[in-house]
Design an enzyme around this catalytic site. Structure first.
Site, PDB file in Angstrom:
ATOM      1  N   THR A 237       0.825  -1.205   0.000  1.00  0.00           N
ATOM      2  CA  THR A 237       0.000   0.000   0.000  1.00  0.00           C
ATOM      3  C   THR A 237       0.860   1.256   0.000  1.00  0.00           C
ATOM      4  O   THR A 237       1.908   1.298   0.630  1.00  0.00           O
ATOM      5  CB  THR A 237      -0.867  -0.027   1.266  1.00  0.00           C
ATOM      6  OG1 THR A 237      -1.717  -1.154   1.198  1.00  0.00           O
ATOM      7  CG2 THR A 237      -1.695   1.235   1.408  1.00  0.00           C
ATOM      8  N   ARG A 265     -12.631  -8.664  -2.139  1.00  0.00           N
ATOM      9  CA  ARG A 265     -12.064  -8.339  -0.824  1.00  0.00           C
ATOM     10  C   ARG A 265     -11.715  -6.855  -0.745  1.00  0.00           C
ATOM     11  O   ARG A 265     -11.156  -6.269  -1.667  1.00  0.00           O
ATOM     12  CB  ARG A 265     -10.816  -9.183  -0.573  1.00  0.00           C
ATOM     13  CG  ARG A 265     -10.128  -8.897   0.770  1.00  0.00           C
ATOM     14  CD  ARG A 265      -8.955  -7.957   0.621  1.00  0.00           C
ATOM     15  NE  ARG A 265      -8.220  -7.800   1.884  1.00  0.00           N
ATOM     16  CZ  ARG A 265      -7.215  -6.956   2.059  1.00  0.00           C
ATOM     17  NH1 ARG A 265      -6.828  -6.171   1.064  1.00  0.00           N
ATOM     18  NH2 ARG A 265      -6.608  -6.874   3.227  1.00  0.00           N
ATOM     19  N   VAL A 266     -12.058  -6.240   0.376  1.00  0.00           N
ATOM     20  CA  VAL A 266     -11.711  -4.840   0.637  1.00  0.00           C
ATOM     21  C   VAL A 266     -10.962  -4.784   1.959  1.00  0.00           C
ATOM     22  O   VAL A 266     -11.416  -5.339   2.964  1.00  0.00           O
ATOM     23  CB  VAL A 266     -12.974  -3.950   0.704  1.00  0.00           C
ATOM     24  CG1 VAL A 266     -12.592  -2.517   1.087  1.00  0.00           C
ATOM     25  CG2 VAL A 266     -13.709  -3.966  -0.630  1.00  0.00           C
ATOM     26  N   GLY A 267      -9.837  -4.123   1.965  1.00  0.00           N
ATOM     27  CA  GLY A 267      -9.037  -4.004   3.177  1.00  0.00           C
ATOM     28  C   GLY A 267      -9.224  -2.678   3.868  1.00  0.00           C
ATOM     29  O   GLY A 267     -10.278  -2.044   3.776  1.00  0.00           O
ATOM     30  N   GLY A 291      -4.348  -5.671   6.404  1.00  0.00           N
ATOM     31  CA  GLY A 291      -5.520  -4.818   6.390  1.00  0.00           C
ATOM     32  C   GLY A 291      -6.634  -5.203   7.323  1.00  0.00           C
ATOM     33  O   GLY A 291      -7.256  -4.344   7.962  1.00  0.00           O
TER      34      GLY A 291
END
Length: 372
Positions: A237, A265-267, A291
């Protein structure tokens, strides 16, 4: 009779005086300044202290397994340092020209998104189905306005889409196709999925598939898990924090997520209070690491709350979150956290973190090896 009664108490009083004198002579523990707590240093990081002062903008290029001097050739080291420095100069130019902290962090993160070395934009990692889904967020400290996108597949610079969500919609987070369409309608450059392709990220996906086939969990180890390809060892990131002439704070974060992550998927990166947070008077922070743990621990908002309600300074607050609270939840990573006076903290509990900063006087500092 009264005289005799008083005499009976004299031995007791004499003994008490002796005890008090003995206690006074013993060494006393050192007192701590008000508003601080004792903390235990994390692995190799020492006691919490500021990374630098007089900082106007800082960036990070991800936390994970470390780049090591003995294994890194001069060309690779230079590429990472140049990428961080280019982002710092892009953001500083905005500030020097009188621009806002929001515009500065957007410019810095855009630069990192355009650099294939970093896991954001052009260099985004692959999902389990060999696609790319990108996340980003921006937050303005003056009024707590924020914008974010998640799971975009065709936006060249997700951080710019996040800023548009903040400034042109009543919402905070747009996801998927709706976010892609919104970005295109507002004039942002769109790309096909092959724009994000890099050989290093493809090799990392193949390695992750092989590891999961041997029984290891997909994405084990966080956003930069298990990858050995050149350009993959320490990147993840990206993010930026800044303070402008008006002492307004801003933060931004952008990522391609985890190699071999589940589609959808979302972190933490697009989530306000987890991957990104900015509040005037406390801190601007951008996070990088595992995350899911940063979401559960509300990492960046907790730093701000420790400053505002706990009386911590920025270095102590960031250290407590990274080295104590998040590690207790089973996660590693790091943050860059900047206060309104230009004091920067950059703690990390992972093996390494790529980051750098620029001061009000124009000094550019980049750090790519542990212990720099």
């Amino acid at each position: 009779m009264r005289v005799r009664s008083r005499l009976r108490f004299l031995p007791v009083l004499t003994a008490l005086v002796a005890v008090v004198a003995t206690l006074a002579a013993l060494p006393q523990p050192a007192s701590e300044p008000a508003g601080t707590t004792a903390v235990t240093a994390g692995p190799g990081r020492g006691a919490p202290r500021p990374e630098a002062t007089g900082v106007v903008l800082a960036v990070h290029g991800g936390a994970g397994t470390a780049l090591r001097r003995e294994d890194t050739d001069a060309r690779t080291e230079k590429a990472y340092r140049d990428g961080l420095a280019a982002a710092l100069r892009a953001g500083r130019k905005v500030l020097r020209d009188g621009g806002s902290s929001v515009a500065a962090v957007e410019a810095a993160v855009r630069s990192l998104e355009d650099d294939p070395l970093f896991n954001a934009g052009k260099g985004a990692v692959f999902t389990e189905d060999a696609g790319h889904e990108l996340d980003a967020s921006v937050m303005r400290g003056s009024d707590l306005a924020a914008g974010a996108v998640a799971g975009v597949r065709h936006v060249r610079n997700p951080v710019s889409a996040a800023r548009l969500v903040m400034e042109r919609t009543p919402h905070v987070l747009l996801a998927g196709q709706g976010a892609d369409d919104f970005a295109a309608r507002n004039g942002l450059p769109v790309v096909t999925q092959d724009y994000y392709w890099t050989q290093a990220r493809w090799d990392s996906l193949m390695q992750a598939k092989e590891q999961s086939g041997r029984g290891r969990a997909p994405g084990a180890g966080g956003k930069t898990m298990g990858a050995k390809a050149v350009g993959e060892a320490a990147t993840g990131t990206v993010g930026a924090v800044a303070v402008d002439r008006g002492r307004d704070l801003a933060a931004a974060t952008s990522t391609g997520g985890m190699t071999n992550k589940m589609a959808g998927r979302v972190g933490d990166s697009p989530l306000v209070g987890a991957g990104t947070y900015a509040k005037n008077g406390t801190v601007a922070a951008s996070a990088t690491g595992q995350g899911e743990v940063f979401v559960r621990g509300a990492a960046t908002a907790t730093i701000s709350h420790l400053v505002e309600f706990g009386g911590r300074d920025v270095a102590t607050a960031a250290h407590e979150v990274v080295h104590e609270r998040l590690t207790a939840l089973g996660g590693t990573g790091g943050v860059i956290a900047l206060d309104p006076r230009g004091v920067l903290a950059a703690p990390y509990s992972s093996e390494g973190m790529l980051y750098g900063y620029v001061t009000a006087g124009g000094e550019v500092v980049t750090k790519v090896f542990p212990g720099e």
